[in-house]
Motif scaffolding. Structure first.
Motif, PDB file in Angstrom:
ATOM      1  N   TYR A  99       0.816  -1.214   0.000  1.00  0.00           N
ATOM      2  CA  TYR A  99       0.000   0.000   0.000  1.00  0.00           C
ATOM      3  C   TYR A  99       0.853   1.270   0.000  1.00  0.00           C
ATOM      4  N   GLY A 100       2.006   1.221   0.656  1.00  0.00           N
ATOM      5  CA  GLY A 100       2.874   2.393   0.680  1.00  0.00           C
ATOM      6  C   GLY A 100       3.372   2.780  -0.707  1.00  0.00           C
ATOM      7  N   THR A 101       3.855   1.795  -1.456  1.00  0.00           N
ATOM      8  CA  THR A 101       4.348   2.076  -2.809  1.00  0.00           C
ATOM      9  C   THR A 101       3.203   2.423  -3.763  1.00  0.00           C
ATOM     10  N   LEU A 102       2.059   1.759  -3.591  1.00  0.00           N
ATOM     11  CA  LEU A 102       0.911   2.022  -4.461  1.00  0.00           C
ATOM     12  C   LEU A 102       0.369   3.436  -4.258  1.00  0.00           C
ATOM     13  N   ILE A 103       0.242   3.849  -3.014  1.00  0.00           N
ATOM     14  CA  ILE A 103      -0.232   5.209  -2.719  1.00  0.00           C
ATOM     15  C   ILE A 103       0.784   6.240  -3.170  1.00  0.00           C
ATOM     16  N   GLY A 104       2.068   5.933  -3.001  1.00  0.00           N
ATOM     17  CA  GLY A 104       3.100   6.862  -3.429  1.00  0.00           C
ATOM     18  C   GLY A 104       3.089   7.115  -4.925  1.00  0.00           C
TER      19      GLY A 104
END
Length: 206
Positions: free
Chosen positions: A135-140
């Motif tokens: 989720y961190g990379t996707l949101i970024g």
């Protein structure tokens, strides 16, 4: 997996009656249908924008964010749909996952056995790490990136390649036989490294 762990830890006596094969199939099917509908919606919205002559994407797959950067027309509707629909599909499951782990954490802290608590934390912690990475990379990429560069490409590798590969590995480490086999492999590798670094000692030992 978060829901599975929640039921296993918070309702262990009812786990087999709740987590039936039909429920698992329903969860997988609902997820597949929901995200397939989301992809279909974005595909329909790509009919309207026109694209420039330079239509080469320096990426390993045709990502939506990278594709919209090539458009010469107004893409405000596409960006609005990404923010609204994409945000709902991202942040709602994330909140549910984090909420389930908060509930799991409160249950674990009440257990007097330290060994069982550490075992549960190790299983849930590894999955929570994968969730944070995904989720961190996707949101970024989709919500905080203004330009498509090598950093975004690396982040997209994380949520498309790395995290799907980590999930089976995490499940496998829960198996005692696989743990023992992995420990034996590590010991053999360390032994051969020691022999290569100390050839004289190895010969004398023989």
């Amino acid at each position: 997996m978060a829901y599975d762990r929640y039921r296993a830890i918070c309702h262990p006596l009812h786990y087999t009656t709740i987590m039936t094969e039909g429920l698992c199939v329903l969860l997988v099917a609902a997820t597949w249908i929901l995200f397939s509908g989301s992809a279909l919606l974005h595909t329909f919205l790509l009919i309207q924008p026109s694209f420039c002559a330079d239509n080469t994407i320096s990426h390993f797959f045709c990502d939506l964010a990278a594709l919209l950067k090539l458009s010469c027309s107004d893409i405000s509707l596409n960006e609005l749909v990404i923010s609204a629909e994409g945000g709902m599909l991202l942040f709602l499951p994330l909140c549910i996952i984090l909420g389930s782990y908060v509930r799991i954490g409160t249950i674990i802290l009440r257990v007097p056995s330290i060994k069982k608590s550490l075992k549960t934390f190790s299983t849930c912690g590894s999955h929570l790490f994968v969730v944070s990475l995904y989720y961190g990379t996707l949101i970024g990429v989709y919500f905080f990136s203004s330009s498509w560069d090598s950093t975004d490409i690396t982040a997209s590798v994380m949520y498309t390649v790395v995290t799907p590969m980590l999930n089976p590995f995490i499940y496998s480490l829960r198996n005692r036989d696989i743990k023992q086999a992995l420990e034996m492999c590590v010991k053999k590798v360390n032994f051969f490294k020691w022999q290569s670094l100390n050839p004289v000692t190895a010969v004398r030992g023989k």
